[in-house]
Design an enzyme around this catalytic site. Structure first.
Site, PDB file in Angstrom:
ATOM      1  CE1 TYR A 156      48.862  37.557  40.632  1.00 12.81           C
ATOM      2  CE2 TYR A 156      49.859  36.072  39.022  1.00 12.81           C
ATOM      3  CZ  TYR A 156      48.756  36.772  39.488  1.00 12.81           C
ATOM      4  OH  TYR A 156      47.559  36.677  38.824  1.00 12.81           O
ATOM      5  CE  LYS A 160      46.668  34.820  41.728  1.00 12.80           C
ATOM      6  NZ  LYS A 160      45.238  34.943  42.077  1.00 12.80           N
TER       7      LYS A 160
HETATM    8  P1  NAP Z   1      41.831  43.615  38.745  1.00  9.50           P
HETATM    9  O1  NAP Z   1      41.168  44.090  37.501  1.00  9.50           O
HETATM   10  O2  NAP Z   1      43.044  44.330  39.222  1.00  9.50           O
HETATM   11  O3  NAP Z   1      40.729  43.564  39.914  1.00  9.50           O
HETATM   12  C1  NAP Z   1      41.104  43.120  41.189  1.00  9.50           C
HETATM   13  C2  NAP Z   1      39.893  43.019  42.070  1.00  9.50           C
HETATM   14  O4  NAP Z   1      40.303  42.499  43.349  1.00  9.50           O
HETATM   15  C3  NAP Z   1      39.220  44.353  42.353  1.00  9.50           C
HETATM   16  O5  NAP Z   1      37.831  44.130  42.405  1.00  9.50           O
HETATM   17  C4  NAP Z   1      39.755  44.738  43.731  1.00  9.50           C
HETATM   18  O6  NAP Z   1      38.850  45.568  44.480  1.00  9.50           O
HETATM   19  C5  NAP Z   1      39.832  43.366  44.371  1.00  9.50           C
HETATM   20  N1  NAP Z   1      40.733  43.285  45.513  1.00  9.50           N
HETATM   21  C6  NAP Z   1      42.080  43.462  45.556  1.00  9.50           C
HETATM   22  N2  NAP Z   1      42.527  43.276  46.800  1.00  9.50           N
HETATM   23  C7  NAP Z   1      41.460  42.980  47.580  1.00  9.50           C
HETATM   24  C8  NAP Z   1      41.263  42.685  48.949  1.00  9.50           C
HETATM   25  N3  NAP Z   1      42.310  42.680  49.810  1.00  9.50           N
HETATM   26  N4  NAP Z   1      40.017  42.434  49.391  1.00  9.50           N
HETATM   27  C9  NAP Z   1      38.962  42.449  48.552  1.00  9.50           C
HETATM   28  N5  NAP Z   1      39.069  42.707  47.241  1.00  9.50           N
HETATM   29  C10 NAP Z   1      40.308  42.975  46.762  1.00  9.50           C
HETATM   30  O7  NAP Z   1      42.288  42.074  38.597  1.00  9.50           O
HETATM   31  P2  NAP Z   1      41.854  40.954  37.526  1.00  9.50           P
HETATM   32  O8  NAP Z   1      42.805  41.000  36.399  1.00  9.50           O
HETATM   33  O9  NAP Z   1      40.390  40.991  37.268  1.00  9.50           O
HETATM   34  O10 NAP Z   1      42.230  39.635  38.367  1.00  9.50           O
HETATM   35  C11 NAP Z   1      41.271  38.909  39.122  1.00  9.50           C
HETATM   36  C12 NAP Z   1      41.922  37.629  39.617  1.00  9.50           C
HETATM   37  O11 NAP Z   1      42.375  36.846  38.502  1.00  9.50           O
HETATM   38  C13 NAP Z   1      43.161  37.877  40.493  1.00  9.50           C
HETATM   39  O12 NAP Z   1      43.227  36.919  41.519  1.00  9.50           O
HETATM   40  C14 NAP Z   1      44.310  37.665  39.521  1.00  9.50           C
HETATM   41  O13 NAP Z   1      45.497  37.276  40.174  1.00  9.50           O
HETATM   42  C15 NAP Z   1      43.750  36.552  38.643  1.00  9.50           C
HETATM   43  N6  NAP Z   1      44.367  36.461  37.313  1.00  9.50           N
HETATM   44  C16 NAP Z   1      44.303  37.507  36.442  1.00  9.50           C
HETATM   45  C17 NAP Z   1      44.898  37.376  35.191  1.00  9.50           C
HETATM   46  C18 NAP Z   1      44.857  38.478  34.161  1.00  9.50           C
HETATM   47  O14 NAP Z   1      45.496  38.301  33.103  1.00  9.50           O
HETATM   48  N7  NAP Z   1      44.133  39.572  34.375  1.00  9.50           N
HETATM   49  C19 NAP Z   1      45.567  36.190  34.845  1.00  9.50           C
HETATM   50  C20 NAP Z   1      45.615  35.169  35.775  1.00  9.50           C
HETATM   51  C21 NAP Z   1      45.005  35.298  37.004  1.00  9.50           C
HETATM   52  P3  NAP Z   1      38.864  47.205  44.352  1.00  9.50           P
HETATM   53  O15 NAP Z   1      38.241  47.513  43.016  1.00  9.50           O
HETATM   54  O16 NAP Z   1      38.022  47.666  45.488  1.00  9.50           O
HETATM   55  O17 NAP Z   1      40.304  47.613  44.423  1.00  9.50           O
END
Ligand code: NAP
Length: 249
Positions: A156, A160
């Site tokens: 990961y 990133k």
């Molecule tokens: P999440 O709640 O798990 O949601 C992930 C989203 O990505 C969902 O809409 C999923 O679609 C979509 N997705 C996954 N694989 C995909 C693919 N191959 N093609 C198209 N869509 C895809 O994640 P989140 O926490 O909101 O994170 C969003 C972003 O922020 C990510 O890049 C993550 O690494 C980054 N981030 C998150 C955090 C945190 O603390 N949450 C911190 C730092 C960075 P489906 O619903 O159809 O599965």
């Protein structure tokens, strides 16, 4: 006037979590929004319904952005349906955490393809249309893990960190074409992705956050809306942490 009126925005992975909040916020600022999802069509439709219910414009398009052709089709469909594409937010991402001794090849490949290759796939597809229009805003959602590293997240963190290098290189290529490329690095944000962390880890994380709390997806969305606006026209190649002060570089 709303700051994004007349703009068309594509947000990958917008069916849930941070992507959902970004889609709703950009639509509230006047943009026509394409809500991309991989498999959760019902959740994506609910986001579209919420935006339309609030008086905004949106539709959903399913596509696995880790696949080169599918990502290209997603961009082509967006332009076909809306006539233009001004804002691309690469938000789709997954985590498959494990210490290196237990991390499988598939865990590595899937995370790199979903988080990093997807960004190449969509950026390559939008570049020519944005170049022709001499306008574009590309915002890539990285992570503090890509800056500081995190045990159990070699795959990961690599994906990133790769997004950051990619964005800086592209920002240099794109600058003379009127296209800006920036990165947001969220810290701990409450979403499905972080829900399964143990209570011990959640407590530990709080000790590392100067503001003393986790962030909300909406707080990431506000930062994206600013970088997507014309007001951010002199900002490119930057990494903006939205992390409560966790990583100060
Ligand atoms: P999440 O709640 O798990 O949601 C992930 C989203 O990505 C969902 O809409 C999923 O679609 C979509 N997705 C996954 N694989 C995909 C693919 N191959 N093609 C198209 N869509 C895809 O994640 P989140 O926490 O909101 O994170 C969003 C972003 O922020 C990510 O890049 C993550 O690494 C980054 N981030 C998150 C955090 C945190 O603390 N949450 C911190 C730092 C960075 P489906 O619903 O159809 O599965």
């Amino acid at each position: 006037m709303q700051s994004l009126e007349g703009r068309v925005a594509l947000i990958t992975g917008a069916s849930r979590g941070i992507g959902r909040a970004i889609a709703v916020e950009l639509a509230a600022q006047g943009a026509t929004v394409v809500v991309n999802y991989r498999s959760n069509q019902d959740a994506a439709s609910a986001v579209v319904d919420e935006i339309i219910g609030a008086g905004g414009k949106a539709n959903a398009i399913g596509a696995d952005v880790s696949q080169f052709e599918a990502a290209g089709d997603l961009v082509a469909q967006t332009i076909e349906q809306h006539g233009q594409l001004d804002i691309l937010v690469n938000n789709a991402g997954i985590a498959r955490d494990n210490l290196i001794l237990r991390l499988g090849e598939d865990d590595w490949d899937t995370v790199i393809e979903t988080n990093l290759k997807s960004v190449f796939n969509t950026c390559k597809a939008v570049f020519k249309p944005m170049m022709r229009k001499r306008y574009g805003r590309i915002i890539n959602i990285s992570s503090v893990s890509g800056i500081a590293g995190n045990a159990g997240q070699t795959n990961y963190s690599a994906s990133k960190a790769g997004m950051i290098g990619f964005s800086r290189a592209l920002a240099r290529e794109a600058a003379t074409r009127g296209i800006t490329v920036n990165v947001i690095a969220p810290g701990f944000i409450s979403t499905d992705m972080t829900e399964d962390l143990t209570e011990d880890l959640k407590d530990l994380s709080l000790a590392a956050i100067p503001l003393g709390r986790w962030g909300d997806a909406q707080e990431v969305a506000y930062a994206v809306a600013f970088l997507a606006s014309e007001r951010a026209g002199y900002i490119t190649g930057q990494v903006l942490s939205v992390d409560g002060g966790m990583v100060m570089a």
